[in-house]
Motif scaffolding. Sequence first.
Motif, PDB file in Angstrom:
ATOM      1  N   LEU A 426       0.855  -1.319  -0.114  1.00 11.36           N
ATOM      2  CA  LEU A 426       0.126   0.003   0.198  1.00 11.36           C
ATOM      3  C   LEU A 426       0.986   1.230  -0.025  1.00 11.36           C
ATOM      4  O   LEU A 426       0.423   2.256  -0.468  1.00 11.36           O
ATOM      5  CB  LEU A 426      -0.802   0.104   1.331  1.00 11.36           C
ATOM      6  N   ALA A 427       2.118   1.018   0.450  1.00  8.59           N
ATOM      7  CA  ALA A 427       2.913   2.398   0.438  1.00  8.59           C
ATOM      8  C   ALA A 427       3.646   2.765  -0.775  1.00  8.59           C
ATOM      9  O   ALA A 427       4.088   3.687  -0.906  1.00  8.59           O
ATOM     10  CB  ALA A 427       3.995   2.016   1.469  1.00  8.59           C
ATOM     11  N   LEU A 428       3.286   1.830  -1.730  1.00  9.05           N
ATOM     12  CA  LEU A 428       3.878   2.033  -3.067  1.00  9.05           C
ATOM     13  C   LEU A 428       3.147   3.081  -3.935  1.00  9.05           C
ATOM     14  O   LEU A 428       1.933   2.725  -3.873  1.00  9.05           O
ATOM     15  CB  LEU A 428       3.886   0.724  -4.039  1.00  9.05           C
ATOM     16  N   PRO A 429       3.598   3.783  -4.707  1.00  7.95           N
ATOM     17  CA  PRO A 429       2.775   4.808  -5.221  1.00  7.95           C
ATOM     18  C   PRO A 429       1.991   4.110  -6.808  1.00  7.95           C
ATOM     19  O   PRO A 429       2.489   2.892  -7.253  1.00  7.95           O
ATOM     20  CB  PRO A 429       3.852   5.610  -6.225  1.00  7.95           C
ATOM     21  N   GLY A 430       0.724   4.541  -6.840  1.00 13.90           N
ATOM     22  CA  GLY A 430       0.055   3.896  -7.632  1.00 13.90           C
ATOM     23  C   GLY A 430      -0.791   2.824  -7.467  1.00 13.90           C
ATOM     24  O   GLY A 430      -1.579   2.400  -8.085  1.00 13.90           O
ATOM     25  N   VAL A 451      -4.429  -6.438  -5.742  1.00 15.82           N
ATOM     26  CA  VAL A 451      -4.308  -5.078  -5.954  1.00 15.82           C
ATOM     27  C   VAL A 451      -5.290  -4.368  -6.810  1.00 15.82           C
ATOM     28  O   VAL A 451      -5.736  -4.865  -7.796  1.00 15.82           O
ATOM     29  CB  VAL A 451      -2.867  -4.687  -6.127  1.00 15.82           C
ATOM     30  N   VAL A 452      -5.654  -3.210  -6.462  1.00 19.52           N
ATOM     31  CA  VAL A 452      -6.258  -2.074  -7.374  1.00 19.52           C
ATOM     32  C   VAL A 452      -5.391  -1.184  -7.545  1.00 19.52           C
ATOM     33  O   VAL A 452      -4.779  -0.212  -6.620  1.00 19.52           O
ATOM     34  CB  VAL A 452      -7.457  -1.687  -6.821  1.00 19.52           C
ATOM     35  N   LEU A 453      -5.080  -0.813  -8.892  1.00 26.11           N
ATOM     36  CA  LEU A 453      -3.933  -0.115  -9.227  1.00 26.11           C
ATOM     37  C   LEU A 453      -4.504   1.264 -10.079  1.00 26.11           C
ATOM     38  O   LEU A 453      -5.484   1.180 -10.677  1.00 26.11           O
ATOM     39  CB  LEU A 453      -2.747  -0.684 -10.330  1.00 26.11           C
ATOM     40  N   ASP A 454      -3.735   2.351  -9.782  1.00 27.18           N
ATOM     41  CA  ASP A 454      -4.143   3.645 -10.615  1.00 27.18           C
ATOM     42  C   ASP A 454      -3.290   3.503 -11.786  1.00 27.18           C
ATOM     43  O   ASP A 454      -3.663   4.314 -12.827  1.00 27.18           O
ATOM     44  CB  ASP A 454      -3.680   4.797  -9.696  1.00 27.18           C
ATOM     45  N   ARG A 455      -2.015   2.924 -11.903  1.00 25.77           N
ATOM     46  CA  ARG A 455      -1.331   2.871 -12.890  1.00 25.77           C
ATOM     47  C   ARG A 455      -0.320   1.726 -12.794  1.00 25.77           C
ATOM     48  O   ARG A 455      -0.188   1.204 -11.704  1.00 25.77           O
ATOM     49  CB  ARG A 455      -0.392   4.148 -13.222  1.00 25.77           C
ATOM     50  N   GLY A 456       0.324   1.211 -13.932  1.00 23.87           N
ATOM     51  CA  GLY A 456       1.358   0.048 -13.998  1.00 23.87           C
ATOM     52  C   GLY A 456       0.596  -1.299 -13.979  1.00 23.87           C
ATOM     53  O   GLY A 456      -0.591  -1.468 -13.932  1.00 23.87           O
ATOM     54  N   THR A 457       1.500  -2.229 -13.635  1.00 20.24           N
ATOM     55  CA  THR A 457       0.806  -3.747 -13.553  1.00 20.24           C
ATOM     56  C   THR A 457       1.250  -4.365 -12.451  1.00 20.24           C
ATOM     57  O   THR A 457       2.039  -4.003 -11.517  1.00 20.24           O
ATOM     58  CB  THR A 457       1.541  -4.461 -14.804  1.00 20.24           C
ATOM     59  N   ILE A 479      -1.702  -9.926  -8.205  1.00 23.16           N
ATOM     60  CA  ILE A 479      -2.957 -10.019  -9.316  1.00 23.16           C
ATOM     61  C   ILE A 479      -3.642  -8.629  -9.413  1.00 23.16           C
ATOM     62  O   ILE A 479      -3.921  -8.228  -8.311  1.00 23.16           O
ATOM     63  CB  ILE A 479      -3.711 -11.035  -9.122  1.00 23.16           C
ATOM     64  N   ALA A 480      -3.810  -8.107 -10.528  1.00 26.54           N
ATOM     65  CA  ALA A 480      -4.225  -6.682 -10.542  1.00 26.54           C
ATOM     66  C   ALA A 480      -5.838  -6.878 -10.811  1.00 26.54           C
ATOM     67  O   ALA A 480      -5.923  -7.634 -11.816  1.00 26.54           O
ATOM     68  CB  ALA A 480      -3.591  -5.942 -11.393  1.00 26.54           C
ATOM     69  N   LEU A 481      -6.702  -6.116 -10.110  1.00 25.79           N
ATOM     70  CA  LEU A 481      -8.142  -6.582 -10.070  1.00 25.79           C
ATOM     71  C   LEU A 481      -8.706  -5.049 -10.245  1.00 25.79           C
ATOM     72  O   LEU A 481      -8.240  -3.936  -9.995  1.00 25.79           O
ATOM     73  CB  LEU A 481      -8.643  -7.190  -8.909  1.00 25.79           C
ATOM     74  N   ASP A 482      -9.824  -5.009 -10.997  1.00 20.56           N
ATOM     75  CA  ASP A 482     -10.578  -3.728 -11.176  1.00 20.56           C
ATOM     76  C   ASP A 482     -11.145  -3.221  -9.775  1.00 20.56           C
ATOM     77  O   ASP A 482     -11.324  -2.054  -9.382  1.00 20.56           O
ATOM     78  CB  ASP A 482     -11.729  -3.916 -12.052  1.00 20.56           C
TER      79      ASP A 482
END
Length: 585
Positions: A426-430, A451-457, A479-482
């Motif tokens: 959670l401390a990572l940007p995005g 994770v739910v991301l603003d950017r990246g993979t 695993i990135a999820l919407d």
Amino acid sequence: MPEPRLSIVDGVNRRLPRTSWSALIERRAALSPQRVALVADGAAWTFSELTRWSARLARLLRASGARPGSVAACAMSRSALAVLAPLAVAKAGAVYLPVDPAWPGERVATILAEARPSVFLTDVPRLGRQADVVLTPDGWQAQISPYDADPGLDGSSDGPAYVLYTSGSTGLPKGVVVGHRSLVNLYGELAARFFPPGGKARRVAHGLPLAFDASWDPLLWLAGGHEVHLVPDEVRADPERYVRFIRDHRLSVVEAVPAHMAAMLDTGLLTGDERPELLLMGGEAIGRELWSRLRAAPGLTAVNLYGPTECTVFTTACPLADRDTPAIGRPIGNTGVRVVDAALRPVPVGEPGELVVTGACLALEYFGRPELTADRFGIAPHRAYRTGDLCRCLPDGRLEWLGRLDDQVKIRGYRVEPGEVEHATLALPGVRQAVVRAEGAGSTLRLVAYVVLDRGTGEDVRTRLRHVLPDHLVPSAVIALDALPLGPHGKIDRSALPSIARTPRPVLTAPEELVAAPFRDLLGILDVHAHSDFFALGGHSLSAAALAGRLRARGVPCSLRDVLRRRTVARLAELVPIGAEGAKR
């Protein structure tokens, strides 16, 4: 009607000498000065040499700022200095803090900022800017030879001996402070349980990570007059080479986490004439298959060791010969255990409950965290430690481990709090949202981050986590999820997260399928495709060696180096000879 017998078991009472752990080695050196104590870097060190050079290093540490009771941080390569350093710190009267040179710089900085060591010692050149004392790998003896080797310095027998940092659920590692008294008690248990009568010296493998609490066991075998062989990094990471090392050095005692032990068994540890007599396992639960396999081996003593870091390496022990099914056994000397309910009352024998430990094995405190110390150790009427482990006491007084009461897991022997990984993610940007959980079981247990991301993979997140977390805390998959699934009360529903182990198998070519089959078996993941990366899915050096062995058994000429270089199914499938894809799978 008689009252039910309660789940309270005490170990034998032994008289503890009032001394430090390092003084035990000094006494051994006085008795057997010319006996070989340590074999490392291709050289043999006698007890006399070990004590003399550690005393010189202690003088250097004192001259560099180490004070009695202060913390001395040591980041050492896997060489003789890795054994001299904790001895020298004890002789300087300081508290030993092992730092793994492989840890990311941010984690090292976090630990050093809390521990505030009076001196930081290393022989790793890239850490030289951070350290107060930098020893050169080839010239360190010349550096410390001018210092007086008077062995008069020593730590207090009642004071702290070391501080070891473990994963913390709050997002920060926490330091467990262990005293000399607990190490001396552990030495007494090793001597009574494992040392052969008549002072016969055994050859002991030290293949454990240096910043791992079980690495104290081989050092205490030194105090018993035994010959410790430090296994090089490149050897201990490869089960086949480790087995050859054991044979070449005729080692009779080997300690490892169960997954590592199983990998060595697969590569012939117990075949041939030169084989160990005693196998010790701890750090994680032993599965039934490994338990039965070792019980059936003739002429072998195998023992399961259980214990949290807060209870000084191991708290209970169970020879595998004592039971048909896995158990953690009975408490060691000067130690008591009880299985309690939510109100901390002992439950009747046979009922499950939380395991609580009392006695000489207990750590002194959590470094700089009195509230946490009071919460975990402050149980009336006696000082006790709440392990968080769910156990059951059997009628014969032995204990069975049933799992955890929280999310904590063991991965490759390391204690892991998924909460720490969540905080770091959670401390990572995005990263907008993150949930981390453990999936799989036994040797296939892994961390998976959703994770739910603003950017990246997801793979970008995993790459960045490698820069802030040690290897065993980095998720095997991100695993990135919407969106994260929510329950009826608006909280994240962890049970509704998609498991990476349950997705269907894609279609592969015959050579790729031959390679993919052991991928699935070793990693516990069905979704393996041509471009699946073994290490991105959770593989590590031990499972990589096992993968190479399984492919060779299927007729594929594959080495550990091949797995390290050809990380994907498709690249490894290029090694499959024509016709081999029809071999046994």
